[in-house]
Design a protein around this motif. Structure first.
Motif, PDB file in Angstrom:
ATOM      1  N   PRO A   1       0.886  -1.283  -0.066  1.00 33.29           N
ATOM      2  CA  PRO A   1      -0.059  -0.003   0.080  1.00 33.29           C
ATOM      3  C   PRO A   1       0.816   1.223  -0.036  1.00 33.29           C
ATOM      4  O   PRO A   1       1.875   1.431   0.469  1.00 33.29           O
ATOM      5  CB  PRO A   1      -0.909  -0.252   1.322  1.00 33.29           C
ATOM      6  CG  PRO A   1      -0.066  -1.028   2.266  1.00 33.29           C
ATOM      7  CD  PRO A   1       0.913  -1.895   1.283  1.00 33.29           C
TER       8      PRO A   1
ATOM      9  N   ASN B   1       0.716   6.540   2.682  1.00 33.70           N
ATOM     10  CA  ASN B   1      -0.245   7.096   3.409  1.00 33.70           C
ATOM     11  C   ASN B   1      -1.743   6.084   3.424  1.00 33.70           C
ATOM     12  O   ASN B   1      -2.772   6.552   3.813  1.00 33.70           O
ATOM     13  CB  ASN B   1      -0.552   8.592   2.918  1.00 33.70           C
ATOM     14  CG  ASN B   1      -1.213   8.527   1.523  1.00 33.70           C
ATOM     15  OD1 ASN B   1      -1.200   7.251   0.807  1.00 33.70           O
ATOM     16  ND2 ASN B   1      -1.820   9.478   1.030  1.00 33.70           N
ATOM     17  N   GLN B   2      -1.440   4.814   3.305  1.00 33.47           N
ATOM     18  CA  GLN B   2      -2.576   3.774   3.075  1.00 33.47           C
ATOM     19  C   GLN B   2      -2.297   2.742   3.996  1.00 33.47           C
ATOM     20  O   GLN B   2      -2.574   1.754   3.493  1.00 33.47           O
ATOM     21  CB  GLN B   2      -2.987   3.763   1.690  1.00 33.47           C
ATOM     22  CG  GLN B   2      -3.273   4.867   0.868  1.00 33.47           C
ATOM     23  CD  GLN B   2      -4.973   5.080   1.104  1.00 33.47           C
ATOM     24  OE1 GLN B   2      -5.804   4.356   1.084  1.00 33.47           O
ATOM     25  NE2 GLN B   2      -5.031   6.595   1.349  1.00 33.47           N
TER      26      GLN B   2
ATOM     27  N   PRO C   1      -7.671  -0.055   3.330  1.00 38.08           N
ATOM     28  CA  PRO C   1      -6.671   0.833   3.554  1.00 38.08           C
ATOM     29  C   PRO C   1      -6.884   2.445   3.465  1.00 38.08           C
ATOM     30  O   PRO C   1      -7.606   2.748   2.780  1.00 38.08           O
ATOM     31  CB  PRO C   1      -5.624   0.308   2.731  1.00 38.08           C
ATOM     32  CG  PRO C   1      -6.288  -0.060   1.498  1.00 38.08           C
ATOM     33  CD  PRO C   1      -7.665  -0.674   2.101  1.00 38.08           C
ATOM     34  N   ARG C   2      -6.479   3.053   4.689  1.00 37.05           N
ATOM     35  CA  ARG C   2      -6.659   4.378   4.915  1.00 37.05           C
ATOM     36  C   ARG C   2      -5.591   5.009   5.300  1.00 37.05           C
ATOM     37  O   ARG C   2      -4.518   4.538   5.854  1.00 37.05           O
ATOM     38  CB  ARG C   2      -8.096   4.688   5.865  1.00 37.05           C
ATOM     39  CG  ARG C   2      -9.260   3.917   5.560  1.00 37.05           C
ATOM     40  CD  ARG C   2      -9.917   4.497   4.251  1.00 37.05           C
ATOM     41  NE  ARG C   2     -10.309   5.806   4.236  1.00 37.05           N
ATOM     42  CZ  ARG C   2     -10.825   6.509   3.209  1.00 37.05           C
ATOM     43  NH1 ARG C   2     -11.087   5.728   2.135  1.00 37.05           N
ATOM     44  NH2 ARG C   2     -11.223   7.884   3.042  1.00 37.05           N
ATOM     45  N   ASP C   3      -5.679   6.363   4.975  1.00 40.65           N
ATOM     46  CA  ASP C   3      -4.319   7.402   5.577  1.00 40.65           C
ATOM     47  C   ASP C   3      -4.545   7.376   7.104  1.00 40.65           C
ATOM     48  O   ASP C   3      -5.575   7.736   7.767  1.00 40.65           O
ATOM     49  CB  ASP C   3      -4.666   8.740   5.089  1.00 40.65           C
ATOM     50  CG  ASP C   3      -3.448   9.663   5.294  1.00 40.65           C
ATOM     51  OD1 ASP C   3      -2.860   9.460   6.466  1.00 40.65           O
ATOM     52  OD2 ASP C   3      -3.532  10.877   4.689  1.00 40.65           O
TER      53      ASP C   3
END
Length: 245
Positions: free
Chosen positions: A214, A217-218, A232-234
């Motif tokens: 990823p 930032n994920q 997936p997220r920041d």
């Protein structure tokens, strides 16, 4: 600095005692260690584990109806004895002369001490159900902020490593004020892992599987309340989150 802080926090997680309540069941079926683990994961939570003296005494109380040698959730996959829930063992009640040179552990029916045996042997086994309370926190924090909040006010960020915990989480996030909700799933050192140490067996990713590489930032995972999948997220995004209590 943020990455360093995250690494330190993650390292500190291992070895922490969980407030989860474990109930153990003697399964009178003959299976190899791997077959027994799969059976437990499908029908309960996992093969039985007891990572401290309090959990050990509870396990032995539940094991009074044991009628034959039975597998537990302890094996040596890479030279070190580990519980199937991820913890490295520190004190094990081995019987005299044990362990030998095998890689899976069982509870002897008479001595109530641990022995090791070839994992391909078939015997009975113990499964456990793990009960935890999942709490929906309607407060927006970064992933690290959520982790710190859960550890301070409850037990930990929620690790949804079983279908039961996933079902419980889905029932709680309907009241979330953000579409995405932080969970205890993180990408670090080349792989995704639950901060509880549980194996990443359940697959509820929004894609076919966990993102292999990823973007920087994920690398924190959240539960999407609309699609009911992990994504997936920041890590700096401010989201509501789920804690284990």
């Amino acid at each position: 600095m943020k990455t360093t802080l995250t690494v330190l926090l993650i390292i500190q997680l291992y070895g922490l005692a969980s407030c989860a309540i474990k109930q153990h069941y003697f399964i009178n079926q003959m299976k190899t260690w791997d077959e027994a683990r799969q059976y437990c994961r499908t029908n309960y939570h996992n093969l039985s584990t007891f990572i401290n003296e309090i959990e050990k005494q509870q396990f032995l109380q539940d094991a009074v109806n044991q009628t034959s040698d039975a597998w537990i959730g302890l094996n040596k996959p890479s030279g070190t004895w580990k519980w199937t829930t991820g913890e490295v063992t520190t004190q094990i009640s081995w019987d005299t002369g044990e362990p030998d040179n095998d890689f899976c552990a069982y509870l002897h029916k008479d001595s109530k001490k641990l022995h090791d045996r070839d994992c391909s042997n078939t015997q009975t086994f113990f499964c456990m159900k793990v009960t935890v309370n999942t709490v929906m926190v309607q407060q927006s924090e970064s992933w690290e902020g959520a982790l710190e909040y859960c550890r301070h006010h409850h037990d930990d960020l929620a690790s949804l490593s079983s279908s039961r915990s996933m079902t419980d989480a889905l029932s709680k996030i309907t009241g979330a004020q953000t579409q995405y909700v932080w969970i205890g799933l993180r990408f670090l050192a080349g792989g995704w892992f639950w901060i509880s140490g549980d194996d990443l067996i359940l697959n509820v990713w929004s894609s076919a599987g966990p993102p292999q590489c990823p973007a920087q930032n994920q690398r924190c995972a959240a539960l999407d309340k609309n699609t009911q999948t992990w994504t997936p997220r920041d890590c700096e995004e401010k989201l509501n989150f789920l804690c284990f209590k």
